[in-house]
Enzyme design. Structure first.
Site, mmCIF file in Angstrom:
data_model
loop_
_atom_site.group_PDB
_atom_site.id
_atom_site.type_symbol
_atom_site.label_atom_id
_atom_site.label_comp_id
_atom_site.label_asym_id
_atom_site.label_seq_id
_atom_site.Cartn_x
_atom_site.Cartn_y
_atom_site.Cartn_z
ATOM 1 N N LYS A 183 70.521 22.304 -17.219
ATOM 2 C CA LYS A 183 70.629 22.396 -15.799
ATOM 3 C C LYS A 183 71.328 23.612 -15.208
ATOM 4 O O LYS A 183 72.296 24.383 -16.028
ATOM 5 C CB LYS A 183 72.023 21.331 -15.366
ATOM 6 C CG LYS A 183 71.185 20.007 -15.521
ATOM 7 C CD LYS A 183 72.322 18.808 -15.000
ATOM 8 C CE LYS A 183 72.300 18.622 -13.656
ATOM 9 N NZ LYS A 183 73.268 17.426 -13.324
ATOM 10 N N VAL A 184 70.565 24.364 -14.415
ATOM 11 C CA VAL A 184 70.799 25.537 -13.857
ATOM 12 C C VAL A 184 70.909 25.659 -12.511
ATOM 13 O O VAL A 184 70.107 25.002 -11.805
ATOM 14 C CB VAL A 184 70.120 26.796 -14.133
ATOM 15 C CG1 VAL A 184 69.972 28.063 -13.503
ATOM 16 C CG2 VAL A 184 69.679 26.828 -15.759
#
Length: 375
Positions: free
Chosen positions: A140-141
Site C-alpha cells: 500500500k502506497v
C-alpha cells in the site's frame, strides 16, 4: 444457495476483509471468512495497532526478536506484520490461483511517515515485497503527490501496489496514469506484464462525514425554507456521487486504446475503502449496496460484512442515478462547498490518522519490549 457476498462475484465485485490479526489466523476465523466468500485482505497501521496493542498474541514473537538483538520498535513491527501477512497470503493462495491473480491478495502498507518521501517509499515498498516473496502481496502506497512517482516506479520494477488514501477523482486519474506509465516502461524494456497486480483504493464514507458536517453548519444558519430543504436533500449523497464519478473515469481509462496496447496486462481495479457506515442514521450497508459494479472490490470491516450477509442485496447499482451524481457537486458549490477542498482536507487527515496510529503502535511495542528486557 450462495450468500449475498458470494452473489457479488456474479456481478463482478469482490469483497475483501478490512482486518487482520494473528488471533484471526490462528483461531481459524480467517478460514471461516474465506468460506463465506472473502477474496482478499487489506491492513493498515490502525488495524495492526489494534491487533498488537490489544492482545498478548505477539508477545512471544517480540521476546524472540529481542533475543536475536532486534530492538528497534519499527523493525520489530515490520517483522511481526510480515509474519501475519505471509501466513494470510498462504491461506488465500488458492483464490489467487483460481482468479488468475485478481483476488487472493493481502495488502501491507509502507510506513505512513514516508507519505511525502518518494525515494524512501520506493525503498521500503521493495523491501517489504521482496522479503515476503509471495506473488499475492500488495504494497500500500498513499496517493499523495510524492506517492505518484513512487507508484510508477514500483509498477515498472514489478512490485504489486495498492494505491491508498484516494479521495479525489482528479487524483484518481493521476494514479491510473502513473500505473499505465509504469506498465508502458516495463513493456518497453521487454519485461512481462501478466503478473503485475494493482488496485486503486478510493475512500468513501469519510467524504459524507465531512460534507454532512459542512451542510449541517449551513443548515443552522439558513433562513429561507427553500435553502434549508436544498441543504437537507444533499445530506448523505456526496460520498456515493464522488465514488460513482470515479468509477466512470475508471471504466473510460481501462476501455481506452492506451491500456489495450499493453498486451497481457491486468486492469488496475478500483477498490472502495472506508465503507463501514459511520452515521447511525444511514443504512449499515449503504456503502456496499450503492457501489456494486463489475471489476470492482469493496473492502469491509467484519461488522459490515455480517450486516450484508444478513440483509444485503447483490445487484449492479453503480450506474444508477449518474446524472444526479454530477448535479450534486454543482449544488454543493452553490452552497459554498468545494469538493477539491474537501478531498484535500481528507487526504491530509487520512495521512495524519495512519501516522498517529503507527507511532502509537511503535510506542506500545517499545513498552512491551522493555518489559520483557527487564523481566
Amino acid at each position: 444457495m450462495k450468500n449475498p457476498v458470494q452473489q457479488l462475484q456474479e456481478v463482478g465485485q469482490s469483497i475483501w476483509l478490512d482486518n487482520l490479526s494473528r488471533q484471526m489466523i490462528e483461531s481459524g476465523e480467517l478460514n471461516k471468512w474465506i468460506e463465506l466468500g472473502i477474496r482478499g485482505i487489506t491492513s493498515n497501521p490502525t488495524i495492526f495497532q489494534k491487533a498488537i496493542a490489544g492482545s498478548k498474541n505477539y508477545d512471544s514473537s517480540i521476546q524472540r526478536l529481542g533475543a536475536k538483538g532486534i530492538s528497534d520498535a519499527k523493525e520489530i513491527f515490520i517483522s511481526l506484520a510480515l509474519e501475519d501477512i505471509s501466513r494470510a497470503a498462504e491461506r488465500l493462495w488458492p483464490i489467487y490461483q483460481q482468479s488468475n491473480g485478481l483476488d487472493g491478495l493481502v495488502s501491507i502498507e509502507v510506513s505512513p511517515d514516508l507519505a511525502d518521501d518518494t525515494e524512501q517509499t520506493v525503498l521500503e515498498a521493495k523491501r517489504l515485497f521482496t522479503t515476503i516473496n509471495k506473488k499475492n502481496i500488495l504494497i500500500k502506497v498513499p496517493a499523495t503527490p510524492p506517492g505518484l512517482p513512487a507508484i510508477e516506479q514500483l509498477i515498472r520494477d514489478g512490485v504489486n501496489v495498492n494505491v491508498t488514501l484516494l479521495f479525489s477523482v482528479d487524483r484518481y486519474q493521476k494514479v491510473a496514469e502513473a500505473f499505465l506509465r509504469g506498465l508502458e516502461q516495463r513493456s518497453q524494456q521487454g519485461l512481462p506484464l501478466e503478473e503485475i497486480v494493482s488496485v486503486a483504493s478510493f475512500f468513501v464514507s469519510r467524504v459524507d462525514t465531512l460534507v454532512d458536517g459542512l451542510l449541517q453548519a449551513r443548515l443552522s444558519s439558513a433562513a429561507a425554507e427553500a435553502e434549508r430543504e436544498k441543504i437537507k436533500s444533499n445530506l448523505g449523497k456526496a460520498a456515493i456521487a464522488n465514488a460513482k464519478i470515479a468509477y466512470g473515469r475508471f471504466r473510460e481509462i481501462f476501455a481506452g486504446p492506451r491500456f489495450r496496447k499493453l498486451k497481457g496486462a491486468k486492469i488496475q481495479r478500483i477498490l472502495w475503502g472506508s465503507t463501514g457506515t459511520k452515521n447511525p442514521g444511514y443504512s449499515d450497508v449503504k456503502y456496499v449496496e450503492e457501489l456494486i459494479g463489475p471489476d470492482s472490490i469493496n473492502t469491509l470491516p467484519e461488522g459490515t460484512i455480517r450486516a450484508f450477509l444478513d440483509h444485503g442485496k447483490a445487484q449492479n447499482t453503480i450506474g444508477d442515478r449518474l446524472d444526479e451524481a454530477q448535479r450534486l457537486f454543482t449544488d454543493l458549490k452553490t452552497l459554498g462547498i468545494e469538493m477539491e477542498q474537501v478531498t484535500a482536507q481528507l487526504e491530509k487527515e487520512g495521512v495524519q490518522l495512519f501516522s498517529d496510529s503507527f507511532f502509537s503502535l511503535l510506542k506500545e511495542i517499545s513498552v512491551k519490549r522493555d518489559s520483557f528486557t527487564q523481566s
